[in-house]
Scaffold this motif. Structure first.
Motif, PDB file in Angstrom:
ATOM      1  N   PHE A   1     -33.570   5.358   4.663  1.00 24.51           N
ATOM      2  CA  PHE A   1     -33.496   6.500   3.766  1.00 24.51           C
ATOM      3  C   PHE A   1     -34.321   7.629   4.357  1.00 24.51           C
ATOM      4  O   PHE A   1     -35.534   7.679   4.186  1.00 24.51           O
ATOM      5  CB  PHE A   1     -34.008   6.117   2.370  1.00 24.51           C
ATOM      6  CG  PHE A   1     -33.131   5.121   1.680  1.00 24.51           C
ATOM      7  CD1 PHE A   1     -31.912   5.505   1.154  1.00 24.51           C
ATOM      8  CD2 PHE A   1     -33.507   3.794   1.572  1.00 24.51           C
ATOM      9  CE1 PHE A   1     -31.089   4.588   0.507  1.00 24.51           C
ATOM     10  CE2 PHE A   1     -32.705   2.873   0.927  1.00 24.51           C
ATOM     11  CZ  PHE A   1     -31.492   3.273   0.399  1.00 24.51           C
TER      12      PHE A   1
ATOM     13  N   SER B   1     -33.230  11.000   4.154  1.00 24.29           N
ATOM     14  CA  SER B   1     -32.941  12.254   3.474  1.00 24.29           C
ATOM     15  C   SER B   1     -33.270  12.082   1.999  1.00 24.29           C
ATOM     16  O   SER B   1     -33.371  10.964   1.501  1.00 24.29           O
ATOM     17  CB  SER B   1     -31.465  12.628   3.640  1.00 24.29           C
ATOM     18  OG  SER B   1     -31.155  12.809   4.995  1.00 24.29           O
ATOM     19  N   VAL B   2     -33.422  13.212   1.314  1.00 19.40           N
ATOM     20  CA  VAL B   2     -33.722  13.190  -0.114  1.00 19.40           C
ATOM     21  C   VAL B   2     -32.777  14.148  -0.815  1.00 19.40           C
ATOM     22  O   VAL B   2     -32.513  15.250  -0.335  1.00 19.40           O
ATOM     23  CB  VAL B   2     -35.188  13.613  -0.383  1.00 19.40           C
ATOM     24  CG1 VAL B   2     -35.476  13.673  -1.880  1.00 19.40           C
ATOM     25  CG2 VAL B   2     -36.154  12.663   0.304  1.00 19.40           C
TER      26      VAL B   2
ATOM     27  N   GLU C   1     -35.960  13.181  -7.466  1.00 18.67           N
ATOM     28  CA  GLU C   1     -35.857  12.981  -6.022  1.00 18.67           C
ATOM     29  C   GLU C   1     -35.242  11.610  -5.784  1.00 18.67           C
ATOM     30  O   GLU C   1     -35.746  10.608  -6.285  1.00 18.67           O
ATOM     31  CB  GLU C   1     -37.227  13.054  -5.353  1.00 18.67           C
ATOM     32  CG  GLU C   1     -37.856  14.420  -5.419  1.00 18.67           C
ATOM     33  CD  GLU C   1     -39.182  14.504  -4.675  1.00 18.67           C
ATOM     34  OE1 GLU C   1     -39.474  13.594  -3.853  1.00 18.67           O
ATOM     35  OE2 GLU C   1     -39.923  15.468  -4.921  1.00 18.67           O
ATOM     36  N   THR C   2     -34.161  11.599  -5.003  1.00 12.95           N
ATOM     37  CA  THR C   2     -33.443  10.357  -4.739  1.00 12.95           C
ATOM     38  C   THR C   2     -33.322  10.140  -3.242  1.00 12.95           C
ATOM     39  O   THR C   2     -32.799  10.998  -2.529  1.00 12.95           O
ATOM     40  CB  THR C   2     -32.032  10.407  -5.355  1.00 12.95           C
ATOM     41  OG1 THR C   2     -32.136  10.746  -6.741  1.00 12.95           O
ATOM     42  CG2 THR C   2     -31.317   9.076  -5.209  1.00 12.95           C
ATOM     43  N   PRO C   3     -33.776   8.979  -2.729  1.00 10.98           N
ATOM     44  CA  PRO C   3     -33.589   8.679  -1.306  1.00 10.98           C
ATOM     45  C   PRO C   3     -32.103   8.538  -0.993  1.00 10.98           C
ATOM     46  O   PRO C   3     -31.335   8.011  -1.804  1.00 10.98           O
ATOM     47  CB  PRO C   3     -34.332   7.370  -1.083  1.00 10.98           C
ATOM     48  CG  PRO C   3     -34.798   6.897  -2.404  1.00 10.98           C
ATOM     49  CD  PRO C   3     -34.469   7.921  -3.430  1.00 10.98           C
TER      50      PRO C   3
ATOM     51  N   THR D   1     -33.617   6.962  -8.201  1.00 16.05           N
ATOM     52  CA  THR D   1     -34.205   8.280  -8.439  1.00 16.05           C
ATOM     53  C   THR D   1     -35.615   8.153  -8.998  1.00 16.05           C
ATOM     54  O   THR D   1     -35.870   7.344  -9.890  1.00 16.05           O
ATOM     55  CB  THR D   1     -33.339   9.089  -9.431  1.00 16.05           C
ATOM     56  OG1 THR D   1     -32.041   9.251  -8.878  1.00 16.05           O
ATOM     57  CG2 THR D   1     -33.949  10.459  -9.715  1.00 16.05           C
TER      58      THR D   1
ATOM     59  N   THR E   1     -27.474   5.745  -2.113  1.00 14.58           N
ATOM     60  CA  THR E   1     -28.758   6.201  -2.633  1.00 14.58           C
ATOM     61  C   THR E   1     -29.695   5.033  -2.921  1.00 14.58           C
ATOM     62  O   THR E   1     -29.268   3.893  -3.056  1.00 14.58           O
ATOM     63  CB  THR E   1     -28.587   6.969  -3.963  1.00 14.58           C
ATOM     64  OG1 THR E   1     -28.116   6.069  -4.962  1.00 14.58           O
ATOM     65  CG2 THR E   1     -27.650   8.140  -3.801  1.00 14.58           C
TER      66      THR E   1
ATOM     67  N   SER F   1     -32.116  17.435   1.409  1.00 10.81           N
ATOM     68  CA  SER F   1     -33.188  17.692   2.361  1.00 10.81           C
ATOM     69  C   SER F   1     -33.111  16.659   3.465  1.00 10.81           C
ATOM     70  O   SER F   1     -33.200  15.460   3.211  1.00 10.81           O
ATOM     71  CB  SER F   1     -34.540  17.618   1.662  1.00 10.81           C
ATOM     72  OG  SER F   1     -35.578  17.776   2.596  1.00 10.81           O
TER      73      SER F   1
END
Length: 120
Positions: A68, A70-71, A111-113, A103, A100, A50
């Motif tokens: 960060f 996006s995810v 969900e992970t940056p 999580t 990253t 995302s």
């Protein structure tokens, strides 16, 4: 039971593929020196990338800072750590690489940056 149903629904949206590399300490058999090498933690697992809504670079930022924006969405149990190196191949054929954050796990997904390498 609700988490499993939500996980199954979310999994249908995971059309991208994720490979995760993590630094591991390995002893070189010839030199006996301990080195850090990238080891594959996950390979080709389904995910969804995302893009953040504010993806344009800010010229005032220091270049060494990672933003960060996006995810990465994954199935429950897929856990990334700070500074794991990842490669994401999107359904559209694009490939993104970067680092990253840690999580955050939910019962239905993770969900992970994600900070992409280079400027978008």
């Amino acid at each position: 039971m609700t988490g499993n149903r939500e996980a199954a629904i979310l999994a249908k949206t995971f059309r991208d593929r994720l490979t995760v590399y993590r630094k591991k300490r390995v002893k070189d058999p010839k030199t006996l020196q301990t080195l850090e090498k990238d080891a594959i933690v996950y390979e080709g697992i389904p995910c969804a990338l995302s893009q953040g809504s504010n993806s344009k670079p800010d010229r005032q930022e220091f270049h060494s800072e990672k933003q960060f924006e996006s995810v990465i969405f994954t199935m429950p149990g897929v856990e990334m750590r700070n500074n794991d190196r990842v490669e994401i191949a999107t359904e559209a054929g694009q490939v993104f690489q970067g680092l990253t954050g840690r999580t955050f796990g939910y019962i239905s997904h993770g969900e992970t940056p994600f900070a992409m390498d280079g400027l978008a």
